[in-house]
Scaffold this active site. Sequence first.
Site, short mmCIF file in Angstrom:
data_model
loop_
_atom_site.label_atom_id
_atom_site.label_comp_id
_atom_site.label_asym_id
_atom_site.label_seq_id
_atom_site.Cartn_x
_atom_site.Cartn_y
_atom_site.Cartn_z
CB ALA A 33 -0.91 0.01 1.22
CG ASN A 34 1.03 4.38 -2.60
OD1 ASN A 34 1.30 3.25 -2.95
ND2 ASN A 34 1.26 5.45 -3.33
NE ARG A 35 5.08 6.27 5.19
CZ ARG A 35 5.23 5.45 6.22
NH1 ARG A 35 4.21 5.23 7.05
NH2 ARG A 35 6.38 4.85 6.44
#
Length: 227
Positions: A33-35
């Site tokens: 995931a991305n932040r």
Amino acid sequence: EKFFAPSGPLKGKHVLVTAGPTHEPIDPVRYIANRSSGKQGYAIARAAAEAGARVTLVSGPVDLADPPGVSVVRVESARDMLASVEIALPADIGIFAAAVADWRVVHEGAQKLKKIGEASPALSLVENPDILATLSHRKEGRPPLMVGFAAETENVIENAKQKLLRKGCDLIVANDVSTATGVMGGDQNTVHLVSAAGVETWPTLAKTDVARKLVEHLSVLAGASKA
Ligand code: CTP
Ligand code: CA
């Protein structure tokens, strides 16, 4: 139940917003995931609804309540997000604030990967569909006003200008997310609006104020009448 007939500069418009990260499964217990807190995208959806629009918010996994008056579709992966965006079309304005994971693993494990032997697993990655670019380059059914975001850690304006061209959208909202700025997960944001008209830099504002100002700006661009 109370019913408020929508009024405001975006009355009669359908605004589609993406927000939050996407989760790309590695196995049943792990993901890439991305932040992204989703705060900026949720604030934009809320501001668009307050401006009288019908709003669809396609959201990745975040810890935020549904904004009032907004129709929220919750998704996990980039492919789910694209599918839900397609279902929500047509729209007058598309605002793509999601931090979509650029890659997913080629083969998702049906079972949890185990630490057997000495070798660490190698993940083979494949690129996810680019939701913003896919819709922006479409000849039919393209929302007339397409807005992308660019979260950059260096050369913010230059990268945003290139992204505007590459994605084929009408406007890029660029911000500096290098850790020193604290924008990630925080409540403030400093943005630059990059379009064919040039670059406009806004002062540091609360994300809710960036949202309101952006919606105002888009109302003008969308040729909306004043309520
Ligand atoms: N975006 C998207 N689908 C993707 C990747 C990005 O819709 N698969 C959208 C984002 O929501 C954002 C814009 O494209 O509005 C720019 O995202 P960004 O990650 O900054 O751009 P990328 O083209 O992925 O470039 P980078 O290599 O800098 O990550
Ligand atoms: Ca990216």
